[in-house]
Design an enzyme around this catalytic site. Structure first.
Site, PDB file in Angstrom:
ATOM      1  N   GLU A 245       0.878  -1.167   0.000  1.00 22.73           N
ATOM      2  CA  GLU A 245       0.000   0.000   0.000  1.00 22.73           C
ATOM      3  C   GLU A 245       0.915   1.215   0.000  1.00 22.73           C
ATOM      4  O   GLU A 245       1.682   1.430   0.944  1.00 22.73           O
ATOM      5  CB  GLU A 245      -0.894  -0.009   1.241  1.00 22.73           C
ATOM      6  CG  GLU A 245      -1.812   1.200   1.327  1.00 22.73           C
ATOM      7  CD  GLU A 245      -2.289   1.450   2.740  1.00 22.73           C
ATOM      8  OE1 GLU A 245      -2.266   2.611   3.162  1.00 22.73           O
ATOM      9  OE2 GLU A 245      -2.662   0.480   3.419  1.00 22.73           O
ATOM     10  N   CYS A 282      -3.570   7.257   5.674  1.00 21.14           N
ATOM     11  CA  CYS A 282      -3.393   6.963   4.256  1.00 21.14           C
ATOM     12  C   CYS A 282      -4.658   7.214   3.456  1.00 21.14           C
ATOM     13  O   CYS A 282      -4.611   7.284   2.226  1.00 21.14           O
ATOM     14  CB  CYS A 282      -2.922   5.529   4.062  1.00 21.14           C
ATOM     15  SG  CYS A 282      -3.944   4.309   4.925  1.00 21.14           S
TER      16      CYS A 282
END
Length: 510
Positions: A245, A282
């Protein structure tokens, strides 16, 4: 050569707190991986594996005060946020223990032999087996839920894979504490402690991804660091899966009707999402498409008011603080970009929240505005004011892959049916792994239907790092053709001695 010390640092002052460990040498990385590889067979016992995960959750909960105190000292995230993160972390561990007990992650399928098909079909029995040693690269912004005891580790252990974690330098003491609790839990469940190991140091991370006994990796972090490791994983003599990620803008589209209906509410909600965790999530909304005109102005005003009242915050480390200030300065200096509430330095050790704004037609010019389509880690977002739906569609067409995409719709638009809102949903689906309507992307629920990933550069694979299906990353399917029942793995035997769910000749079990 003397070992390089690993220090725990207080982000509130920038001062070293204590030496926690030393950076791992190549020999130490090799030893950790080989010990984990040797211990992998013990994880084949599903009962012990589930007991291990529950014991780890219990020990972490039992040491909650110590764990939260250690994490707060290294991250400045605050006891409230970290107490919630610890609950999420232990909840993940227990959820994966339940998944091990239930067994559907093995995806057992049995096709009976059928000589009448053309060509004749042999008997086939298929399930999934663990890959082997998994390398986990801990995240900076979640010292628990995406670190040593986090989702990558929990899902890999649930799959039957031992784990070697490359600790993040922002929270080494927390990492060591959590690793010791996980190893105690392993022993309590009758497993060798080597099923979990931690190494420190940048070079150790490179050694880990290159080690021939490492079979897969999970990563949460920057595009630059993740891409380097992804390339290293692909360049190995035997390439391995790399589930990374990397970074995300998490665009938000506010329709004209939504702005007219509740501009102030959207502006205040956006500010709360941007500043949550000092903008270090995020899934922070980093690019917001807002209509031009009075309604959009009201939204921007509410956003600015809330951001201005948010107060300064401490980022995870001083390097991130410097990068945030430099990134904001670069973006604000572009022609046509305004800073109605200027983000940047909030003091010697802090930053202030704010937002930047520019017309959509300016951003659509391309260079040098591409930097506005890159994540800026910290409490800032970019408001892009669009004149019409054509400009909004054109901007969405320029965006890279994202973890999330959020749509703020009016009540009538949210009622559904064909039309512009349905078209926005379709465009958002092409952009992101999670679509949010009339909410905010910050806050990733740990649930079976969750997906935390998205098209590159949000992620390097199409899997999720959150939710029950995260376990699938660490398994591979194997089919057994015409193998006598006595020679089959217990999971595939006709009597189903383990009581596992299975599909037989394509039918769901009764």
């Amino acid at each position: 050569m003397a070992a390089t010390p690993v220090w725990s640092v207080d982000p509130r002052t920038g001062k070293q707190r204590e030496q926690v460990a030393a950076e791992a040498t190549p020999q130490e990385v090799d030893g950790a991986v080989r010990a984990a590889h040797a211990a992998r067979g013990a994880l084949g016992d599903a009962v012990a594996r589930a007991a291990f995960l529950r014991a780890a959750a219990d020990l972490l909960d039992g040491a909650a005060e110590q764990v939260v105190r250690a994490a707060d000292a290294e991250t400045a995230l605050g006891p409230g946020r970290l107490t919630g993160e610890l609950a999420r972390t232990t909840g993940q561990l227990r959820a994966f223990a339940d998944a091990v007990d239930e067994g559907s992650h093995l995806d057992i399928r049995i096709d009976r032999a059928d000589p009448t098909t053309a060509p004749p079909r042999p008997e086939l029995r298929r399930y999934k087996v663990p890959l082997g040693v998994v390398a986990v690269y801990a995240a900076s912004n979640f010292p628990l839920a995406f670190s040593v005891p986090g989702g990558d580790t929990a899902s890999a252990l649930a799959a039957g894979c031992p784990v070697v974690v490359k600790a993040h330098p922002d929270h080494p003491a927390t990492s060591e504490l959590c690793a010791s609790l996980l190893r105690r839990a392993a022993v309590a469940a009758g497993l060798p402690p080597e099923v979990v190991a931690v190494v420190h140091g940048f070079d150790a991370g490179l050694e880990l991804i290159r080690h021939p006994l490492v079979t897969a990796a999970g990563f949460t972090g920057s595009i630059r660091g993740g891409r380097a490791l992804f390339d290293a994983a692909a360049a190995r003599p035997v390439p391995i899966p790399f589930h990374g990620e990397l970074g995300s803008l998490n665009p938000v589209v506010v329709t004209p009707a939504a702005a007219a209906e509740r501009a102030e509410e959207i502006g205040a909600g956006l500010a709360g999402s941007v500043t949550l965790g000092v903008g270090q999530f995020c899934v922070k909304p980093g690019l917001v498409l807002v209509p031009e005109g009075a309604d959009g102005d009201r939204l921007a005003g509410a956003l600015g008011k809330s951001l201005g009242e948010s107060g300064p915050g401490v980022l995870l480390d001083h390097r991130m603080r410097e990068n945030f200030i430099a990134g904001v300065r670069e973006r604000a200096a572009l022609p046509g970009v305004e800073a109605p509430v200027a983000p940047g330095s909030g003091g010697e050790h802090t930053v202030g929240a704010g937002y930047l704004s520019l017309p959509a037609r300016t951003l659509l010019e391309g260079r040098p505005y591409e930097v506005l389509l890159e994540e800026c880690f910290g409490p800032v977002t970019v408001l892009v004011r669009y004149a019409d739906q054509g400009e909004a569609r054109a901007l969405l067409g320029r965006l890279p892959g994202n973890l999330t995409a959020t749509l703020q719709l009016s009540a009538a638009e949210a009622a559904g049916g064909p039309g512009p809102a349905a078209e926005l949903i379709a465009r958002a689906t092409a952009l992101a792994g999670r679509i949010v309507v009339n909410g905010w992307p910050t806050g990733v629920a740990v649930a079976p239907a969750q997906h935390h990933g998205g098209p590159y550069p949000a992620a390097t694979s199409h899997s999720t790092s959150v939710g029950g299906t995260a376990i699938e990353r660490w398994l591979r399917p194997v089919a057994y053709q015409s193998v006598p029942d006595a020679l089959l793995p217990p999971e595939l035997r006709e009597a189903n001695p383990l009581g596992l769910p299975r599909r037989v000749t394509g039918d769901l079990p009764a």
